[in-house]
Design an enzyme around this catalytic site. Structure first.
Site, PDB file in Angstrom:
ATOM      1  NE  ARG A  88       1.996   6.174  -5.926  1.00  0.00           N
ATOM      2  CZ  ARG A  88       3.176   6.711  -6.065  1.00  0.00           C
ATOM      3  NH1 ARG A  88       4.186   5.950  -6.327  1.00  0.00           N
ATOM      4  NH2 ARG A  88       3.365   7.983  -5.932  1.00  0.00           N
ATOM      5  N   GLY A 103       0.861  -1.176   0.000  1.00  0.00           N
ATOM      6  CA  GLY A 103       0.000   0.000   0.000  1.00  0.00           C
ATOM      7  C   GLY A 103       0.890   1.216   0.000  1.00  0.00           C
ATOM      8  CB  CYS A 104       1.197   4.255  -1.195  1.00  0.00           C
ATOM      9  SG  CYS A 104       2.204   5.754  -1.211  1.00  0.00           S
ATOM     10  CB  ALA A 105      -1.995   6.933   1.448  1.00  0.00           C
ATOM     11  CB  SER A 106      -3.683   3.575   4.639  1.00  0.00           C
ATOM     12  OG  SER A 106      -4.320   3.073   3.484  1.00  0.00           O
TER      13      SER A 106
END
Lengths: 149, 405
Positions: A129, A60-63
Site C-alpha cells: 500500500r 497511496g501511503c508513504a508517498s
C-alpha cells in the site's frame, strides 16, 4: 521532455514498451536502473499546486501520487502525473509514456503487470500500500472505461 | 550477567537471510520484532503435542493447553509486576486493548466529558477515542509536543478540568523515541482523581515496567513488538477498574451463566476474552516473555542505547539531514528526514542494500503535522542489532543520498 502529448500516435503501447525495454536493457545493475528511473522523473513536467489536489490524488501511503486525466478529442486519453517521491515520480513517468495519448480500447487491453515484469520493475506494481502506482494504473483504467461508455 | 549480541543473534533464524544479495540489516523492530527459536518452537510444540481448546474441556489435552495458556498470563503478570494475574486481559494486540477500554470504560462517559491525549500518539491511541467523540460528544484534548519531542508537562497540567475522565498517553513514542515521565503523568492525573492508560508498545520492549510502582490504571502492549507473535496483546487493568467495566464483546468464555432472559458475566479477565482466544499466539507470547525475562535487560538497554548513539552521531553529519525527536534519555528510535529526498525513496534504496527501515507517517499523522513533514524515515533498533549494522546503515544512507543529489 520525454513525455509529450504530441507524441506520434502511430507508436502503439507495445512499441513504446519495446523502446522502454531496450532502454532498460542498456542499463547494467539495479543502481543504474534506479538512477534512470529517477532521471525519468526529473524530466517529467511537474503538476501545478492546484492540480496537486485531493481530487487528483491517487491513494497511496508513504508517498503521494497525483493524476490528471484529459480527453481532448473524445477518443484519446491524455494523462499527466506527479509524485512527491523521486522514484515513484520516475515510475509515474514510465506509466505515462505507456498510457498517455492512447485510446480507451488500447488502454484497457494493455497488461501493466506484464509490462513491468518485462522492464524488471515488477516490484514497483506490488500490492504494497506504500506504493500508489497500482492505484494509478487502476485509475487510468477506470477513466478509460468511463470514456468507452 | 551481561549481553552477548553475537550469541543472541543465533537465536533468531531470520537474521541469517539475505535481501537483494546483501545480509539483512533489520532496523524496523519498532514496527515489529523478529522472533527467537524459543517462540517459534513453543508455538509449533503446542500444535504438535498438546493442542486443544482451552478452559472448557476435561480431557488431558485441554488441561495441558489450558495450563500453558494460563502460564502465559502468569508470565505477563510477572513481566509488568501486576498485583494479580487476573489483571491481565489477553487481546488481539495493543490496538484491540485500547478499543476495549474505549468501548467498555467509555460506556460511562457522556457528552462534554473529556479525555486527554497527546500530539505524539499512534493512531491506535487516537482513533478509538474519536469514536467516543462521534458517538457521545466526548471532548478530546491534546498535550502539545516540544521541538525536542517532549510532552509539554505544564500544558498537560493545565488541560485538566472537572470533566476530565481519562488520560491516555504513550509511554514511549514510536516515532520520537521519547520516554514520557509516566510516574509524573499518573501522579498528576490521580491528584485530579482521573485514571491513566499508558500505551506501552515501545516501552515494554526497552525497559523494565512495574505497573504497581507507576500506579497506572491501564497498560497495553502488543506481543509482536516484544519478540512474540502477531495476533496477541495485553491489557493490564487494575482489578478495581476492570471489576466496574462491562464486557466488550459477547460470546463464549466470558459468561458465568446464560438463560433466555438473563446473563451473568464472568469476572475479569475472562469477562473480556469472548470466544476461543488466540491460544497458540498466547503461548508464543508467554515464551517470548519468559525468554526476555531471562536476559540481562539493563545490559540490553545499554546495548540498544549505544547503537542509537552511534547512529545519531554518524547521521548528524549528513548534509540536509534532520533528526525528529531529540529528547534526553530517549529510546533507540531514529526518525529523520533528508532535504530533497522523500523517505519513500530512501527506504527503497536502503532496501537494495539490505537495510530495512520504515518510511511514512508511522501511523502518527498529527505528529508529522506538528513537525511540518509529510513523512519521515525511521531506523529502530532491537536487541539483536549490532554496531556493524549501524555502520552498514549509515554507509547505505550516504550512498542512497547520492542517487538524489
Amino acid at each position: 521532455m520525454l513525455l509529450s502529448t504530441a507524441e506520434p500516435m502511430s507508436a502503439t503501447m507495445n512499441d513504446e514498451l519495446d523502446d522502454l525495454e531496450a532502454e532498460f536493457e542498456m542499463l547494467g545493475d539495479w543502481e543504474e536502473r534506479y538512477r534512470h528511473v529517477i532521471d525519468l522523473g526529473r524530466d517529467l513536467a511537474p503538476l501545478s499546486d492546484t492540480e496537486r489536489s485531493d481530487q487528483n490524488k491517487v491513494r497511496g501511503c508513504a508517498s503521494q501520487v497525483w493524476l490528471v486525466t484529459e480527453t481532448t478529442d473524445g477518443t484519446h486519453l491524455t494523462f499527466r502525473g506527479d509524485s512527491d517521491a523521486h522514484i515513484v515520480r520516475g515510475l509515474v513517468a514510465l506509466v505515462l509514456r505507456l498510457y498517455s495519448s492512447r485510446t480507451a480500447q488500447d488502454i484497457l487491453a494493455f497488461d501493466a503487470q506484464k509490462a513491468f515484469d518485462r522492464l524488471g520493475l515488477s516490484g514497483a506494481l506490488s500490492s504494497q500500500r506504500s506504493n500508489g502506482l497500482r492505484s494509478m494504473v487502476e485509475r487510468i483504467r477506470r477513466d478509460a472505461s468511463a470514456v468507452r461508455l | 550477567m551481561g549481553f552477548d549480541v553475537a550469541k543472541v543473534r543465533e537465536e533468531f533464524p531470520i537474521l541469517s537471510r539475505q535481501v537483494h544479495g546483501k545480509p539483512l540489516v533489520y532496523l524496523d523492530s519498532a514496527a515489529s520484532c523478529q522472533k527467537p527459536w524459543t517462540v517459534i518452537e513453543a508455538m509449533s510444540r503446542v500444535m504438535e503435542s498438546s493442542y486443544s481448546n482451552v478452559h472448557r474441556g476435561l480431557h488431558s489435552l485441554a488441561n495441558e493447553t489450558t495450563e500453558a495458556y494460563e502460564a502465559a498470563r502468569r508470565s505477563v503478570a510477572k513481566l509488568i509486576h501486576a498485583g494479580s494475574v487476573d489483571e491481565i486481559v489477553f487481546t488481539k494486540g495493543a490496538t484491540d486493548a485500547i478499543n476495549l477500554v474505549a468501548a467498555s470504560f467509555g460506556q460511562r462517559l457522556v457528552e462534554g466529558d473529556e479525555i486527554i491525549l497527546s500530539v505524539m500518539e499512534h493512531h491506535a491511541n487516537i482513533v478509538p477515542w474519536h469514536f467516543l467523540r462521534q458517538a457521545k460528544g466526548v471532548v478530546l484534548k491534546f498535550v502539545p509536543v516540544s521541538d525536542e519531542g517532549e510532552l509539554d508537562m505544564d500544558a498537560y497540567r493545565a488541560l485538566f478540568s472537572p470533566r476530565t475522565r481519562l488520560v491516555s498517553l504513550s509511554h514511549m513514542s514510536n516515532v520520537l523515541g521519547t520516554v514520557n515521565p509516566a510516574a509524573e503523568i499518573v501522579a498528576i492525573a490521580h491528584a485530579h482523581s482521573v485514571p491513566v492508560l499508558l500505551d506501552g508498545c515501545q516501552s515494554i520492549v526497552h525497559e523494565i515496567v512495574d505497573v504497581q510502582a507507576l500506579d497506572v490504571d491501564f497498560y497495553v502492549f502488543s506481543g509482536h513488538k516484544l519478540y512474540g507473535p502477531t495476533g496477541i496483546g495485553v491489557l493490564y487493568g487494575k482489578a478495581e477498574m476492570l471489576a466496574t467495566m462491562p464486557p466488550y464483546q459477547g460470546g463464549g468464555e466470558m459468561i458465568a451463566s446464560v438463560a433466555l432472559d438473563t446473563i451473568t458475566y464472568a469476572d475479569p479477565p475472562h469477562r473480556f476474552e469472548a470466544g476461543t482466544p488466540a491460544i497458540i499466539e498466547t503461548i508464543g507470547l508467554g515464551a517470548a516473555v519468559d525468554w526476555l525475562m531471562a536476559q540481562d535487560r539493563d545490559a540490553i538497554a545499554a546495548h540498544e542505547h549505544a547503537l542509537y548513539e552511534r547512529a545519531y552521531e554518524a547521521v548528524r553529519g549528513i548534509n540536509g539531514l534532520r533528526v525528529i525527536g531529540t529528547a534526553p534519555g530517549k529510546g533507540a528510535v531514529l526518525s529523520f528526514t533528508i532535504d530533497g529526498v522523500h523517505a519513500h525513496d530512501l527506504a527503497q534504496i536502503l532496501d537494495r542494500y539490505g537495510v530495512a527501515v520504515r518510511a511514512g507517517t508511522h501511523c502518527a499523522e498529527p505528529l508529522m503535522t506538528r513537525f511540518g513533514v509529510t513523512s519521515s524515515a525511521r531506523a529502530s533498533f532491537g536487541l539483536y542489532n549490532t554496531v556493524e549494522e549501524v555502520d552498514l546503515f549509515v554507509d547505505a544512507l550516504i550512498r542512497a543520498q547520492t542517487f538524489f543529489a
